[in-house]
Structures are given as C-alpha cells and as structure tokens.
Design an enzyme around this catalytic site. Sequence first.
Site, PDB file in Angstrom:
ATOM      1  N   ASP A  86    -101.510  25.725  -0.450  1.00  0.00           N
ATOM      2  CA  ASP A  86    -100.365  25.159  -1.152  1.00  0.00           C
ATOM      3  C   ASP A  86    -100.656  23.538  -1.455  1.00  0.00           C
ATOM      4  O   ASP A  86    -100.422  22.872  -0.525  1.00  0.00           O
ATOM      5  CB  ASP A  86     -99.116  25.259  -0.565  1.00  0.00           C
ATOM      6  CG  ASP A  86     -97.773  24.427  -1.256  1.00  0.00           C
ATOM      7  OD1 ASP A  86     -98.187  24.481  -2.546  1.00  0.00           O
ATOM      8  OD2 ASP A  86     -96.640  24.475  -0.516  1.00  0.00           O
TER       9      ASP A  86
ATOM     10  N   ASP B 169    -100.085  22.245  -8.534  1.00  0.00           N
ATOM     11  CA  ASP B 169     -99.662  22.999  -7.414  1.00  0.00           C
ATOM     12  C   ASP B 169    -100.111  24.291  -7.319  1.00  0.00           C
ATOM     13  O   ASP B 169     -99.411  25.218  -7.956  1.00  0.00           O
ATOM     14  CB  ASP B 169     -98.239  22.560  -7.568  1.00  0.00           C
ATOM     15  CG  ASP B 169     -97.450  23.389  -6.047  1.00  0.00           C
ATOM     16  OD1 ASP B 169     -97.968  23.582  -5.269  1.00  0.00           O
ATOM     17  OD2 ASP B 169     -96.095  23.250  -6.274  1.00  0.00           O
TER      18      ASP B 169
END
Length: 462
Positions: free
Chosen positions: A104, A294
């Site tokens: 992440d 992201d």
Amino acid sequence: MILLISLAFLFALPADTFGAPTNVAPVSGQAISLLRRNQSPRDVTQWGALAKRQRDNLIAKYGGTTTRKRSTGYNLIVDQQYDSSYYGSLAIGTPAVSFDVKLDTGSSDLWLASSSCGTSCGSVSTYNPSSSSTFQNLSTPFTIQYDSGSADGYVAQDTVQMAGFSVASQGFAVVDAVSQALLASPVSGFLGLAWQSLASSGQMPLWQILASSNAWDSALFAVQLTRYKNDSTAQILEPGGVFNMGYTNSSLYTGSIDYIDIPGTPSYWYIPLISMTVQGNSISIDSGTTAVIDTGTTNIGGPASSVQAIYAQIPGSQPATGEWEGYYSFPCSTTVNVELSFGGATWSISPVDFAFTQTSSTVCIGAFFETTTGTGSPSWVIGDTFLKNVYSVFRYNPPSVGFANLSSTAIAENGAAGTVPSATFGAISAAVTNTSDAPRGHTLNTSLSTLLFLALSAVLLL
Ligand SMILES: *[C@@H]1O[C@H](CO)[C@@H](O)[C@H](O)[C@H]1NC(C)=O
Ligand SMILES: *[C@@H]1O[C@H](CO)[C@@H](O)[C@H](O)[C@H]1NC(C)=O
Ligand SMILES: *[C@@H]1O[C@H](CO)[C@@H](O)[C@H](O)[C@H]1NC(C)=O
Ligand SMILES: *[C@@H]1O[C@H](CO)[C@@H](O)[C@H](O)[C@H]1NC(C)=O
Ligand SMILES: *[C@@H]1O[C@H](CO)[C@@H](O)[C@H](O)[C@H]1NC(C)=O
Ligand SMILES: CC(=O)N[C@H]1CO[C@H](CO)[C@@H](O)[C@@H]1O
C-alpha cells in the site's frame, strides 16, 4: 489505501463478475527461493551467512573494507480478486514466519493481525509475539483509520525480512481488532509504503529504513501490476506483477522513466495532476491540484466537479445509485479513453481498466468516482486503474514518482495464466539495524553503542 477517504466498495466486487475459474498451468521462472508460511527456522549455514553479512555491513559502516554493502531484491506480487487488490509477502520474527501483506503506497504503517485477534481478523494467518525471541513490545496504542475500515492494536518491534533484506527492530503494529473486512484471506496485514510522517505508529516504514540506510543499490522501489479483470478464466488469486526493491528492472519498461518530484514535504507519494483528457477532450483541472499515487486503492477518486466533467464526455452516463453512490454508470458499448499528465509525459488508461465492472449486459460502472479529501490533502487518489498501465517508480531522493511505458514482456504477463506466488522471503542479502530506535525503545546515540550492539548481534549469531 488512503487514510480517511471514503471508498466502500473495495471488496464488494461480486466474485463471479468476470467468469468462472478454470485450471491454470504453471509458468516457469515464477519461483524464487520459497519458504512456506509455517515456522521456518533457518539452518546453521543461513545464520552463518547472516552473521557474516552483519559483520560486512558493520565494517562498511565504520570505514573498514568490505566486499558488499548495497543490494537489490524483488518480491512477486499476487493480484487478488480481479485487480481489486495486490499483495506481497514478508517474514517476521525469530524464527521467521512469513505473511502475505497488502502493498500500500497510500499509507505508511506495517501491521499484522495478531494471534490474539478474535473473529474480526477472520481466518487469516496471525503473528504470535510469544513465538518470536526478537519481539519487543513498545506498548504504545496503535489505531489506523483507512477509507474502508480501521485497525487497532499496539506498537512493537521485531526483525522483518523481505525480498532478501532484513531489518532488525523494525517498528510495526500488532493488531487485535479490525473494524471491517480490511483483510481478505490470505492477507494478514498491510505493508505501508509511503513516508514516515504519515505513519500512525510513528515508526519508520521498512522501505524508508532500507532506502535511507543505503541498503539499496538505488534508493527507490518500483511496481509492475498485472491486469486480469478482462480475463474470463481468471481465478481469485493470480500472478500480480513484481515489487522491485533497490532497482528498476529494464526488462519491464521501455524508454526512460519520467520522474515528477513531490512538491513539498513527503508524506503520501503525491505529485501534481496537470491535465486530463477523456475521449480526447480536456477536463478542467485547477492549478495546484495534486494526486496521491496509491497501489492500495483499486480505482481513481477525484473531486465531484471533475468526475462529473469526465462522465459529461461519455453519452449515456449517469450517476449510479445505491451501493454505487459516487460512481457513474455508462454504456458498456462505449470505449472510453482517458489520458493523464502529471507534468511530464502523457499516460493512457486502457478502456478495459476504465470499465471497472458491469451491472448488466449493457451497463458498466466507470472506475472514476467522486470523493472528498481533507483540506490541504491531495484531491485525487490515483489507484490501480491507472497503475496497471505503467511501470511505477517511487524514489527516495529527490522524493519523486516516476512512470514508464510497460515493455511487451510486462504486458504479456497480463491475463497470462500462471502460478500464484506463495508467501516468500529470500536469503538475506543485506541486513540493516534500525540503530536509533534499538531494543527497549531508547535512543542509542553514539556510534560506539551502535557498534557494540551490532558487534554483539554478529557474535551471538555465530
Ligand atoms: C504489548 O503491550 C500492550 C500494551 O501494554 C499490551 O496490551 C499487549 O498485551 C502486550 N503484548 C504482549 C505480547 O506482551
Ligand atoms: C484485456 O485487455 C487488454 C488491454 O486492452 C488486451 O490487450 C487483452 O487482450 C485483453 N484480454 C482479454 C482476455 O480480453
Ligand atoms: C526482470 O524482469 C524479467 C521479466 O519479468 C525477469 O525475467 C527478470 O528475472 C527480472 N530481473 C530482475 C533482476 O528482477
Ligand atoms: C508510451 O507509449 C505510447 C504508445 O506507444 C507512446 O505514444 C508514448 O510516447 C510513450 N511514452 C513514453 C514516455 O515513452
Ligand atoms: C550523540 O553523541 C555525539 C557525540 O557524543 C554528539 O555530538 C551528538 O550531539 C549526540 N546526538 C544526540 C542526538 O544527542
Ligand atoms: C536509522 C533509522 O532508520 N532510524 C529510524 C528507526 O526507527 C525510528 C522510529 O521509527 C525512526 O525515527 C528512526 O529514524
């Protein structure tokens, strides 16, 4: 996954949207030295090698001659649920136990579900502090709030290994409760890959320790993500690409990497969003707009006015309702081409990725959704919808994000039936001790105490 932004649908994808699974054939060249998820004590040879490398590092650090200091490594990624999520693996503790973790770049904490987490962690593999001789409890509470749920526990340290690197006293969180379905088996936690300033635990992220301590040949990591959403034979888990640590793999991209600097203090990996076109027509973007890059977000979120302007270019599109609030539907017969620029080259999103999912034979849901972020936060979140279309590089110094076109080799891995990588960790190629926050939580200041600590570790391991 972005902290504190509303995205409710990450795991809401119906598993059968893209067709029934069939058998997949193994592909050669996918395996790196694998150790399965159960307890994996290293043998004497491995400990010896580790001890030697620690000595080498020590010598390198304090001015002696050494054979090797910096290194590279890679971890094979898994594409979970038709491009919804991508995970890798690391190992933690002594003896080391490996876990699958969501990769992440939109957050900065490493955390793992603990063996004392009850039903909220589901049936995932859990980290048991009492089974690790190198576990250190920092005993501070940990809580993190993501767009799609939260996790609570406490902060600790242990030895973490990934892709052949080992960090002693890596700060991370042991999680006793997760509020929602943040963990989809086999994923046991998150590996936050953004900057320390964003860490809820206050701990320096693994990647940042490795980059700042010169453990890597190049102080950067890079990601290639595969596309399986349009493969009707795709399974829930498929080969997801690769996470390169300390180098870029020139077999995976063409041309040069177009780097864009982070325009301020690094926290998220955020860069200016300069322009966007839909079907060749420009969408107005306010100057000063920034976007978070992201890997942990499936789709692309932006301000309502811009998202409306995007769908205004697509005849027959309309705001979706019910659980799809914030999303738009559009006719599946329309091929939608979107291009983005962050100030350098222009990058295209495949129409396949734009069509996030289908709610009927003719109605599709677009991947761009309306979201609101906090004041002063970047207003766009650029997730996997875009990242599947490029090779992405996250550079430590100067802090920047780079993109390059995927090579034909990388593109050929999309939808190509292959063996899903197991939770893995390689042989240790570089060991790093986070000396300024060594065991027992106090700061070791002088080089001498650092030296003693490292020397002691090396001796104990012999
Ligand atoms: C670590 O410390 C926290 C906070 O004091 C405590 O709740 C937790 O049980 C401790 N964990 C272990 C394994 O001792
Ligand atoms: C999936 O989409 C990509 C990109 O458009 C395309 O190259 C590929 O052939 C598609 N695969 C299938 C199985 O349709
Ligand atoms: C680079 O990528 C190619 C294609 O996936 C792969 O065969 C090769 O092993 C990779 N090399 C490194 C050093 O990662
Ligand atoms: C990437 O590939 C596209 C399509 O082939 C090409 O038009 C574009 O110039 C390439 N971009 C870069 C930065 O190489
Ligand atoms: C650590 O010790 C050195 C030398 O003893 C000193 O110069 C330095 O200011 C100290 N650093 C901190 C953060 O206390
Ligand atoms: C050298 C190094 O990486 N030091 C870090 C160790 O961990 C603490 C807490 O996360 C950081 O603040 C240090 O910078």
